[in-house]
Write an enzyme that holds these catalytic residues in place. Structure first.
Site, mmCIF file in Angstrom:
data_model
loop_
_atom_site.group_PDB
_atom_site.id
_atom_site.type_symbol
_atom_site.label_atom_id
_atom_site.label_comp_id
_atom_site.label_asym_id
_atom_site.label_seq_id
_atom_site.Cartn_x
_atom_site.Cartn_y
_atom_site.Cartn_z
ATOM 1 N N HIS A 286 -29.231 15.486 27.184
ATOM 2 C CA HIS A 286 -28.638 14.203 27.580
ATOM 3 C C HIS A 286 -27.599 14.389 28.677
ATOM 4 C CE1 HIS A 286 -25.954 15.867 24.461
ATOM 5 N NE2 HIS A 286 -24.985 15.283 25.147
ATOM 6 N N ARG A 296 -14.256 3.839 31.551
ATOM 7 C CA ARG A 296 -15.094 3.993 30.348
ATOM 8 C C ARG A 296 -14.336 4.837 29.333
ATOM 9 N NH1 ARG A 296 -18.716 7.879 28.180
ATOM 10 N NH2 ARG A 296 -20.842 7.164 27.673
#
Length: 317
Positions: A286, A296
Site C-alpha cells: 500500500h 490530513r
C-alpha cells in the site's frame, strides 16, 4: 413616339436590378451574421476548452490517481463494515507464529461504526496540541505518544525529555484516557474482523499520529507516498489499522490510502472516525497519495501477536 422613354429600363429590368440589390444587401447581412456566429462559436469553444482544462486541473489537484480503479470506501458512505478477504502472503512464515493469532485469514476492511466523529475530533485535538510543539520542515510530521518521538525541523526529539514538566500543561489525563479508549475499540474491531482473540493482540511500535500537508519533502522521512509492506518495514506488525481524523476533499485533497495491486488498485477515502485495517504482509502492499492541499490527520495503530514485541499505552505521569 413619346419623348424620353426609349432610354428608360423596362419594368422587368427594374425588378431584376432591385432583386440583385436586395440579395446583395442580404448577402452582406448574412456574411456578417455568419461571421458573428463564427465568433460566438469560437468564443464558446474556447470557454469550453478552458472549462475542460480547468476540470482536469481540479481533478488532479483533488487527488486523482490513474492507478486507482476501485474504491473500497467512498468519503460519503457511512459503513457499518466492509471486508475483503485476500490470500495470505508468505511473509509470516519467516517470523515466529502464535497459534490463534498469527494471520491465517488475511484481508482488508473498513468501518465507520467503531469510532464516532466526535471522538475523532477530540483525539485529533491531541495530535494538534502535540504537533504544535514542533513539526517537520517537510510535508509529513509524526507524533508518537509512546516513545515521545516528535518531528521538529529535519529531525526528531523526545518530547517528554525535551519539554519535561511542561508536557502536563499541553496534555491532560483525559487526553490519554481517550487515547486508550480509542485504541481498545480499534483492537476489538480488528480482532472480530480476523477471528482472533483481542487479548492475543498486543499494541506494537511504531504507533503514531501523522499530519501531512503539501509542503515539499525535505528529508526521506517526508516521502510518505512510496509503496511499502508493513511486515517488511516493521517486522513486529501482524495487523495494521488506521483511524482517520479528517475528511477527504473537505479538509484536504489527494492523500487517499491505496492498496496496490496489479491493474486493480483499491482506495480508501479518509473520513473522520473511519477505521481502515488489514493484515500487514505483502498481500496488502500500500501507499498514500501525495496531499495536494489542506492537512490530513490520522493515527496508525499497529498490533503484534508476539507479546515480547508489545508496548504499553502511554501515560501522562
Amino acid at each position: 413616339m413619346a419623348p424620353g422613354r426609349r432610354g428608360l429600363p423596362s419594368q422587368h429590368t427594374w425588378h431584376s436590378r432591385a432583386t440583385a440589390v436586395l440579395f446583395s444587401v442580404l448577402s452582406v447581412k448574412s456574411a456578417r451574421a455568419l461571421r458573428e456566429l463564427r465568433r460566438k462559436w469560437l468564443r464558446a469553444a474556447g470557454l469550453g476548452t478552458c472549462a475542460a482544462l480547468a476540470a482536469l486541473l481540479l481533478w488532479g489537484i483533488l487527488g486523482a490517481d490513474d492507478g486507482v480503479t476501485e474504491v473500497l470506501a467512498h468519503r460519503g458512505e457511512v459503513l457499518p463494515g466492509r471486508f475483503i478477504e485476500v490470500p495470505c502472503s508468505e511473509d509470516y512464515d519467516s517470523h515466529r507464529r502464535f497459534e490463534g493469532c498469527s494471520p491465517t485469514k488475511c484481508g482488508r476492511g473498513v468501518t465507520d461504526a467503531v469510532i464516532s466523529r466526535d471522538e475523532a475530533r477530540r483525539i485529533r485535538s491531541i495530535a494538534e496540541k502535540g504537533l504544535s510543539l514542533g513539526g517537520s520542515d517537510g510535508g509529513a510530521s509524526i507524533l508518537d505518544l509512546h516513545s515521545g518521538a516528535l518531528s521538529v525541523g529535519k529531525h526528531f526529539v523526545n518530547l517528554y525529555r525535551y519539554f519535561g514538566d511542561k508536557i502536563e500543561n499541553i496534555f491532560s489525563e483525559e487526553d490519554f484516557q481517550l487515547y486508550r479508549d480509542v485504541r481498545q475499540k480499534v483492537q476489538l474491531a480488528v480482532a472480530r474482523a480476523f477471528g482472533v482473540s483481542a487479548s492475543s493482540l498486543h499494541l506494537t511500535k511504531p504507533t503514531f499520529f501523522s499530519r501531512i500537508n503539501s509542503t515539499e519533502a525535505r528529508t526521506a522521512h517526508d516521502e510518505y507516498w512510496h509503496a511499502h509492506v508493513d511486515k517488511v518495514t516493521y517486522g513486529s506488525f501482524d495487523y495494521t489499522s488506521l483511524l482517520y481524523l479528517s475528511d477527504y476533499l473537505d479538509d484536504f485533497g489527494g492523500g487517499r490510502f491505496v492498496f496496490v495491486e496489479e491493474g486493480a488498485n483499491t482506495t480508501v477515502e479518509p473520513r473522520a472516525g473511519r477505521v481502515s485495517f488489514f493484515t500487514s504482509g505483502s498481500e496488502n502492499l500500500h501507499r498514500v497519495e501525495k496531499v495536494h492541499w489542506g492537512t490530513r490527520y490520522a493515527i496508525t495503530i499497529a498490533f503484534t501477536c508476539n507479546p515480547d514485541l508489545g508496548i504499553a499505552d502511554p501515560a501522562l505521569t
